[in-house]
Design a protein around this motif. Structure first.
Motif, PDB file in Angstrom:
ATOM      1  N   GLY A 184       0.801  -1.224   0.000  1.00 16.38           N
ATOM      2  CA  GLY A 184       0.000   0.000   0.000  1.00 16.38           C
ATOM      3  C   GLY A 184       0.827   1.263   0.000  1.00 16.38           C
ATOM      4  O   GLY A 184       0.331   2.327   0.394  1.00 16.38           O
ATOM      5  N   MET A 185       2.079   1.173  -0.438  1.00 14.37           N
ATOM      6  CA  MET A 185       2.960   2.349  -0.472  1.00 14.37           C
ATOM      7  C   MET A 185       3.225   2.747  -1.920  1.00 14.37           C
ATOM      8  O   MET A 185       4.360   2.728  -2.404  1.00 14.37           O
ATOM      9  N   ALA A 186       2.159   3.096  -2.636  1.00 16.13           N
ATOM     10  CA  ALA A 186       2.269   3.414  -4.061  1.00 16.13           C
ATOM     11  C   ALA A 186       3.189   4.602  -4.313  1.00 16.13           C
ATOM     12  O   ALA A 186       3.839   4.689  -5.360  1.00 16.13           O
ATOM     13  N   LEU A 187       3.265   5.541  -3.355  1.00 14.78           N
ATOM     14  CA  LEU A 187       4.106   6.720  -3.533  1.00 14.78           C
ATOM     15  C   LEU A 187       5.593   6.360  -3.547  1.00 14.78           C
ATOM     16  O   LEU A 187       6.418   7.127  -4.050  1.00 14.78           O
ATOM     17  N   LEU A 188       5.926   5.199  -2.994  1.00 14.00           N
ATOM     18  CA  LEU A 188       7.330   4.783  -2.926  1.00 14.00           C
ATOM     19  C   LEU A 188       7.723   3.856  -4.070  1.00 14.00           C
ATOM     20  O   LEU A 188       8.813   3.286  -4.049  1.00 14.00           O
ATOM     21  N   VAL A 189       6.848   3.695  -5.072  1.00 14.99           N
ATOM     22  CA  VAL A 189       7.136   2.803  -6.191  1.00 14.99           C
ATOM     23  C   VAL A 189       8.438   3.173  -6.907  1.00 14.99           C
ATOM     24  O   VAL A 189       9.275   2.294  -7.169  1.00 14.99           O
ATOM     25  N   PRO A 190       8.673   4.458  -7.262  1.00 18.17           N
ATOM     26  CA  PRO A 190       9.951   4.781  -7.932  1.00 18.17           C
ATOM     27  C   PRO A 190      11.168   4.428  -7.086  1.00 18.17           C
ATOM     28  O   PRO A 190      12.161   3.912  -7.600  1.00 18.17           O
ATOM     29  N   VAL A 191      11.088   4.704  -5.776  1.00 13.20           N
ATOM     30  CA  VAL A 191      12.210   4.395  -4.882  1.00 13.20           C
ATOM     31  C   VAL A 191      12.420   2.886  -4.797  1.00 13.20           C
ATOM     32  O   VAL A 191      13.552   2.390  -4.850  1.00 13.20           O
TER      33      VAL A 191
ATOM     34  N   HIS B  96      -3.710  -5.156 -11.207  1.00 13.46           N
ATOM     35  CA  HIS B  96      -3.614  -4.376 -12.446  1.00 13.46           C
ATOM     36  C   HIS B  96      -2.505  -3.342 -12.376  1.00 13.46           C
ATOM     37  O   HIS B  96      -1.861  -3.038 -13.378  1.00 13.46           O
ATOM     38  N   GLN B  97      -2.239  -2.789 -11.168  1.00 14.09           N
ATOM     39  CA  GLN B  97      -1.146  -1.812 -11.046  1.00 14.09           C
ATOM     40  C   GLN B  97       0.202  -2.464 -11.335  1.00 14.09           C
ATOM     41  O   GLN B  97       1.049  -1.893 -12.023  1.00 14.09           O
ATOM     42  N   ILE B  98       0.396  -3.668 -10.788  1.00 16.83           N
ATOM     43  CA  ILE B  98       1.656  -4.371 -11.013  1.00 16.83           C
ATOM     44  C   ILE B  98       1.798  -4.745 -12.482  1.00 16.83           C
ATOM     45  O   ILE B  98       2.872  -4.606 -13.083  1.00 16.83           O
ATOM     46  N   MET B  99       0.705  -5.220 -13.077  1.00 13.00           N
ATOM     47  CA  MET B  99       0.750  -5.636 -14.473  1.00 13.00           C
ATOM     48  C   MET B  99       1.099  -4.472 -15.392  1.00 13.00           C
ATOM     49  O   MET B  99       1.904  -4.617 -16.316  1.00 13.00           O
ATOM     50  N   PHE B 100       0.506  -3.304 -15.148  1.00 14.47           N
ATOM     51  CA  PHE B 100       0.794  -2.152 -15.999  1.00 14.47           C
ATOM     52  C   PHE B 100       2.252  -1.726 -15.863  1.00 14.47           C
ATOM     53  O   PHE B 100       2.879  -1.309 -16.837  1.00 14.47           O
ATOM     54  N   TRP B 101       2.816  -1.834 -14.662  1.00 14.74           N
ATOM     55  CA  TRP B 101       4.227  -1.482 -14.492  1.00 14.74           C
ATOM     56  C   TRP B 101       5.110  -2.485 -15.229  1.00 14.74           C
ATOM     57  O   TRP B 101       6.089  -2.107 -15.873  1.00 14.74           O
ATOM     58  N   LEU B 102       4.750  -3.765 -15.150  1.00 18.68           N
ATOM     59  CA  LEU B 102       5.552  -4.792 -15.810  1.00 18.68           C
ATOM     60  C   LEU B 102       5.544  -4.630 -17.325  1.00 18.68           C
ATOM     61  O   LEU B 102       6.525  -4.957 -18.000  1.00 18.68           O
ATOM     62  N   MET B 103       4.429  -4.140 -17.880  1.00 17.83           N
ATOM     63  CA  MET B 103       4.347  -3.950 -19.324  1.00 17.83           C
ATOM     64  C   MET B 103       5.117  -2.719 -19.784  1.00 17.83           C
ATOM     65  O   MET B 103       5.500  -2.619 -20.940  1.00 17.83           O
ATOM     66  N   GLY B 104       5.379  -1.789 -18.898  1.00 24.37           N
ATOM     67  CA  GLY B 104       6.157  -0.597 -19.233  1.00 24.37           C
ATOM     68  C   GLY B 104       5.329   0.440 -19.950  1.00 24.37           C
ATOM     69  O   GLY B 104       4.647   0.131 -20.925  1.00 24.37           O
ATOM     70  N   GLY B 105       5.385   1.674 -19.487  1.00 20.52           N
ATOM     71  CA  GLY B 105       4.617   2.738 -20.129  1.00 20.52           C
ATOM     72  C   GLY B 105       4.970   4.089 -19.555  1.00 20.52           C
ATOM     73  O   GLY B 105       5.577   4.191 -18.478  1.00 20.52           O
ATOM     74  N   LEU B 106       4.601   5.122 -20.276  1.00 26.37           N
ATOM     75  CA  LEU B 106       4.910   6.493 -19.863  1.00 26.37           C
ATOM     76  C   LEU B 106       3.642   7.324 -19.686  1.00 26.37           C
ATOM     77  O   LEU B 106       3.656   8.534 -19.805  1.00 26.37           O
ATOM     78  N   TRP B 107       2.513   6.637 -19.366  1.00 29.52           N
ATOM     79  CA  TRP B 107       1.241   7.341 -19.222  1.00 29.52           C
ATOM     80  C   TRP B 107       1.314   8.408 -18.139  1.00 29.52           C
ATOM     81  O   TRP B 107       0.743   9.488 -18.277  1.00 29.52           O
ATOM     82  N   ASN B 108       1.990   8.084 -17.028  1.00 26.56           N
ATOM     83  CA  ASN B 108       1.980   8.972 -15.869  1.00 26.56           C
ATOM     84  C   ASN B 108       3.191   9.901 -15.813  1.00 26.56           C
ATOM     85  O   ASN B 108       3.420  10.561 -14.795  1.00 26.56           O
TER      86      ASN B 108
END
Length: 321
Positions: free
Chosen positions: A107-114, A169-181
């Motif tokens: 539940g720490m979505a804000l820390l995903v880049p880190v 779905h959040q994990i899947m979208f990250w695994l597929m790679g994208g620049l939406w955000n």
């Protein structure tokens, strides 16, 4: 390589990247006049926000991510002395995916880049520790260990997906790679990748020597183990910073260095900066195609479509040698 020709190649790549950014910004479901964009005379507030708050930072992010992955790939292929190596060979992408998966599940979505950055760096150090034997690291051991660690981390991600519940779905979208955000807030972080990329350029001479083999490297007064550790760490850092924003995007680090090696030759003094430009150009084009004509399909899927056949071609060429 002739200095004038090298300079012309780099200038041409720089111009091509700028043109690609411009085309990416004005291309899309909402069409904008190139004259209005260049002169800053846009009167529609919605058009202005789409161009300058959404498309422009996304195009710049694509350029920086592609540039980082490509120059890291060029260094990896030399360090491994293997045409099939790229930033993901060390398991850096899979390590980043584990970090992201754990952050999302917690539940720490804000820390995903880190989490992605430290996961990628951690996996690189793990590969080094496992591959080192009596303080000696062979490129063969490093390559095979990287593949094994990558497969292990991929299985960890699969377990995370099973227990992720509504966050799958959040994990899947990250695994597929994208620049939406991608936004302006991500640009300073991605600009940091230019620092380790500059380090790789400074070590171009050492990379040229290391491409000849470890025995020749020692003869010329360079410690191959220490140099390898340093440059692998730098390459992993670039990859970690890139995937922390874009997610897992493959094949750019494999394709771009090969294209530029055909054009510029093996001299890393020109190959590394040329790969930067080529990687930026490839990812901008892939992202523009995805956003404009493919319903914003994850760009990682688009790069896989043209990267996978290229990968198979390399394997076939190696088998024919």
């Amino acid at each position: 390589m002739n200095t004038i020709r090298s300079s012309l190649i780099l200038i041409a790549l720089g111009c091509a990247v700028l043109i690609a950014v411009l085309i990416s910004v004005i291309t899309g479901p909402v069409q904008v006049s190139i004259i209005d964009f260049l002169t800053g005379t846009l009167t529609d507030k919605t058009h202005y926000q789409i161009l300058f708050d959404i498309r422009l930072p996304r195009a710049i992010a694509a350029a920086l991510v592609g540039a980082g992955l490509a120059c890291a790939g060029a260094a990896m292929q030399t360090l491994f002395r293997n045409d099939l190596a790229d930033p993901y060979t060390l398991g850096t992408s899979a390590g980043g995916a584990v970090g992201v998966s754990l952050a999302i599940i917690a539940g720490m979505a804000l820390l995903v880049p880190v989490a992605a950055f430290f996961g990628a760096i951690g996996s690189a150090f793990l590969v080094y520790i496992l591959a080192a034997q009596n303080r000696h690291i062979s490129t063969g051991n490093l390559l095979l260990t990287g593949i094994a660690v990558s497969m292990f981390f991929s299985s960890v991600v699969s377990v995370c997906l099973v227990f992720s519940g509504n966050n799958m779905h959040q994990i899947m979208f990250w695994l597929m790679g994208g620049l939406w955000n991608a936004s302006w807030a991500d640009i300073p972080l991605l600009l940091i990748t230019l620092i380790p990329a500059g380090i790789l350029i400074l070590f171009s001479r050492d990379l040229n020597i290391m491409s000849c083999g470890e025995a020749e490297t020692r003869t010329l007064g360079i410690d191959p183990e220490k140099t390898k550790i340093l440059l692998l760490g730098v390459s992993a850092g670039i990859t970690g910073l890139a995937v922390s924003v874009s997610g897992s995007i493959g094949f750019i680090g494999l394709v771009a260095p090969h294209i530029m090696r055909i054009i510029t030759g093996p001299d890393h003094r020109i190959l590394i900066p040329a790969s930067l430009g080529c990687g930026a150009l490839l990812l901008i084009c892939a992202d523009t195609v995805s956003r404009t004509w493919l319903g914003d399909l994850p760009v990682g899927i688009v790069t896989a479509f043209f990267g996978a056949p290229f990968f198979l071609m390399l394997i076939r060429r190696r088998s024919d040698l």
